[in-house]
Design a protein around this motif. Sequence first.
Motif, PDB file in Angstrom:
ATOM      1  N   PHE A  41      -3.808   5.992  -1.245  1.00 42.99           N
ATOM      2  CA  PHE A  41      -2.932   7.094  -0.487  1.00 42.99           C
ATOM      3  C   PHE A  41      -1.513   6.765  -1.238  1.00 42.99           C
ATOM      4  O   PHE A  41      -0.658   7.246  -0.474  1.00 42.99           O
ATOM      5  CB  PHE A  41      -3.150   7.112   0.708  1.00 42.99           C
ATOM      6  CG  PHE A  41      -4.742   7.414   1.271  1.00 42.99           C
ATOM      7  CD1 PHE A  41      -5.279   8.430   0.710  1.00 42.99           C
ATOM      8  CD2 PHE A  41      -5.197   6.436   2.175  1.00 42.99           C
ATOM      9  CE1 PHE A  41      -6.785   8.473   1.262  1.00 42.99           C
ATOM     10  CE2 PHE A  41      -6.527   6.778   2.777  1.00 42.99           C
ATOM     11  CZ  PHE A  41      -7.148   7.673   2.193  1.00 42.99           C
ATOM     12  N   GLU A  42      -1.210   5.885  -1.751  1.00 42.08           N
ATOM     13  CA  GLU A  42       0.235   5.456  -2.474  1.00 42.08           C
ATOM     14  C   GLU A  42       0.940   5.052  -1.089  1.00 42.08           C
ATOM     15  O   GLU A  42       2.021   5.667  -0.847  1.00 42.08           O
ATOM     16  CB  GLU A  42       0.827   6.624  -2.995  1.00 42.08           C
ATOM     17  CG  GLU A  42       0.060   7.113  -4.320  1.00 42.08           C
ATOM     18  CD  GLU A  42       0.445   8.579  -4.435  1.00 42.08           C
ATOM     19  OE1 GLU A  42       0.562   9.464  -3.858  1.00 42.08           O
ATOM     20  OE2 GLU A  42      -0.075   9.010  -5.576  1.00 42.08           O
TER      21      GLU A  42
ATOM     22  N   ALA B   2       0.931 -11.429  -0.242  1.00 42.73           N
ATOM     23  CA  ALA B   2      -0.456 -10.984  -0.642  1.00 42.73           C
ATOM     24  C   ALA B   2      -1.411 -10.318   0.293  1.00 42.73           C
ATOM     25  O   ALA B   2      -2.177  -9.572  -0.245  1.00 42.73           O
ATOM     26  CB  ALA B   2      -0.951 -12.435  -0.991  1.00 42.73           C
ATOM     27  N   LYS B   3      -1.397 -10.706   1.407  1.00 44.97           N
ATOM     28  CA  LYS B   3      -2.230 -10.067   2.704  1.00 44.97           C
ATOM     29  C   LYS B   3      -1.915  -8.556   2.829  1.00 44.97           C
ATOM     30  O   LYS B   3      -2.663  -7.984   3.050  1.00 44.97           O
ATOM     31  CB  LYS B   3      -1.936 -11.029   3.944  1.00 44.97           C
ATOM     32  CG  LYS B   3      -2.849 -12.324   3.543  1.00 44.97           C
ATOM     33  CD  LYS B   3      -3.083 -12.958   4.958  1.00 44.97           C
ATOM     34  CE  LYS B   3      -3.786 -14.441   4.733  1.00 44.97           C
ATOM     35  NZ  LYS B   3      -4.774 -14.266   3.932  1.00 44.97           N
ATOM     36  N   ILE B   4      -0.561  -8.458   2.580  1.00 51.90           N
ATOM     37  CA  ILE B   4      -0.105  -7.016   2.899  1.00 51.90           C
ATOM     38  C   ILE B   4      -0.480  -6.329   1.871  1.00 51.90           C
ATOM     39  O   ILE B   4      -0.903  -4.906   2.012  1.00 51.90           O
ATOM     40  CB  ILE B   4       1.462  -7.055   3.100  1.00 51.90           C
ATOM     41  CG1 ILE B   4       1.702  -7.520   4.626  1.00 51.90           C
ATOM     42  CG2 ILE B   4       1.937  -5.611   3.137  1.00 51.90           C
ATOM     43  CD1 ILE B   4       3.463  -7.981   4.748  1.00 51.90           C
ATOM     44  N   SER B   5      -0.307  -6.766   0.685  1.00 49.64           N
ATOM     45  CA  SER B   5      -0.915  -6.105  -0.637  1.00 49.64           C
ATOM     46  C   SER B   5      -2.312  -5.800  -0.581  1.00 49.64           C
ATOM     47  O   SER B   5      -2.558  -4.592  -0.877  1.00 49.64           O
ATOM     48  CB  SER B   5      -0.653  -6.649  -2.056  1.00 49.64           C
ATOM     49  OG  SER B   5      -1.001  -6.340  -2.913  1.00 49.64           O
TER      50      SER B   5
ATOM     51  N   PHE C 129      -2.994  -2.923   2.131  1.00 54.96           N
ATOM     52  CA  PHE C 129      -2.607  -1.581   1.701  1.00 54.96           C
ATOM     53  C   PHE C 129      -3.735  -0.864   0.559  1.00 54.96           C
ATOM     54  O   PHE C 129      -3.723   0.236   0.792  1.00 54.96           O
ATOM     55  CB  PHE C 129      -1.404  -1.573   0.603  1.00 54.96           C
ATOM     56  CG  PHE C 129      -0.092  -1.731   1.400  1.00 54.96           C
ATOM     57  CD1 PHE C 129       0.070  -1.428   2.670  1.00 54.96           C
ATOM     58  CD2 PHE C 129       1.086  -2.260   0.630  1.00 54.96           C
ATOM     59  CE1 PHE C 129       1.366  -1.379   3.466  1.00 54.96           C
ATOM     60  CE2 PHE C 129       2.403  -2.406   1.526  1.00 54.96           C
ATOM     61  CZ  PHE C 129       2.291  -1.969   2.762  1.00 54.96           C
ATOM     62  N   GLU C 130      -4.460  -2.155   0.239  1.00 56.69           N
ATOM     63  CA  GLU C 130      -5.593  -1.422  -0.562  1.00 56.69           C
ATOM     64  C   GLU C 130      -6.925  -1.163   0.513  1.00 56.69           C
ATOM     65  O   GLU C 130      -7.793  -0.057  -0.438  1.00 56.69           O
ATOM     66  CB  GLU C 130      -6.250  -2.445  -1.699  1.00 56.69           C
ATOM     67  CG  GLU C 130      -5.072  -2.833  -2.799  1.00 56.69           C
ATOM     68  CD  GLU C 130      -5.262  -4.008  -3.504  1.00 56.69           C
ATOM     69  OE1 GLU C 130      -6.740  -4.416  -3.507  1.00 56.69           O
ATOM     70  OE2 GLU C 130      -4.478  -4.467  -4.128  1.00 56.69           O
ATOM     71  N   ASP C 131      -7.020  -1.209   1.337  1.00 53.61           N
ATOM     72  CA  ASP C 131      -8.112  -1.030   2.334  1.00 53.61           C
ATOM     73  C   ASP C 131      -7.990   0.397   2.777  1.00 53.61           C
ATOM     74  O   ASP C 131      -6.997   0.875   3.178  1.00 53.61           O
ATOM     75  CB  ASP C 131      -8.250  -1.922   3.486  1.00 53.61           C
ATOM     76  CG  ASP C 131      -9.194  -1.808   4.591  1.00 53.61           C
ATOM     77  OD1 ASP C 131      -9.107  -0.517   5.019  1.00 53.61           O
ATOM     78  OD2 ASP C 131     -10.015  -2.979   5.064  1.00 53.61           O
TER      79      ASP C 131
ATOM     80  N   LEU D 109      -4.990   4.856   8.478  1.00 54.66           N
ATOM     81  CA  LEU D 109      -4.559   4.499   9.669  1.00 54.66           C
ATOM     82  C   LEU D 109      -2.744   4.591   9.564  1.00 54.66           C
ATOM     83  O   LEU D 109      -2.060   5.322  10.379  1.00 54.66           O
ATOM     84  CB  LEU D 109      -4.868   3.342  10.617  1.00 54.66           C
ATOM     85  CG  LEU D 109      -6.114   3.510  10.957  1.00 54.66           C
ATOM     86  CD1 LEU D 109      -6.760   2.085  11.390  1.00 54.66           C
ATOM     87  CD2 LEU D 109      -6.419   4.399  12.272  1.00 54.66           C
ATOM     88  N   LEU D 110      -2.272   4.029   8.507  1.00 55.99           N
ATOM     89  CA  LEU D 110      -0.782   3.924   8.311  1.00 55.99           C
ATOM     90  C   LEU D 110      -0.486   5.329   7.789  1.00 55.99           C
ATOM     91  O   LEU D 110       0.457   6.040   8.482  1.00 55.99           O
ATOM     92  CB  LEU D 110      -0.487   3.121   7.251  1.00 55.99           C
ATOM     93  CG  LEU D 110      -0.428   1.616   7.484  1.00 55.99           C
ATOM     94  CD1 LEU D 110      -0.559   0.832   6.274  1.00 55.99           C
ATOM     95  CD2 LEU D 110       0.512   1.303   8.471  1.00 55.99           C
TER      96      LEU D 110
END
Length: 144
Positions: A2-3, A42-45, A48-50, A56-57
Amino acid sequence: MFEIEHRLEEKGIARKDIIASAMELYVPHGIGPEEAVVRLDAKISKAFEDPNVSSLLLGAILLEDELYWQRKNSEIAEDPVFLLSDEIIGMAIAEVIGGTYARFEFTRYDQKKPGILGKLGPFLDDAVAGLIAGCTSRLYSESM
């Protein structure tokens, strides 16, 4: 997905600001701050792919636009105690990423509102706090 990172950036929420907010309450668990920054990025990246985290964001972005910014004298302008959906979104993001432990980490970030969290509206502050809480909780669990 969803960019979502681009959509957050359009709202003034850059990944570097998310990481800086996370590091304000970081508790070293055998990982130094420099390494923690790299691993959190890395975890945030990955988050964002989930599709669940991204949706939800996105929901938080849309709700904040509709219910907070587009309404003059919004009934939620002061983040009233009866508004729970923002907290639910934040906790859901935290738990999707980091499980049950992340819910408690979410509370720390939600209450203190470090960095960029203190500048956001009622939906995005909790959504980004949930993102941070999920990622930091994962980091702590992996370093045990």
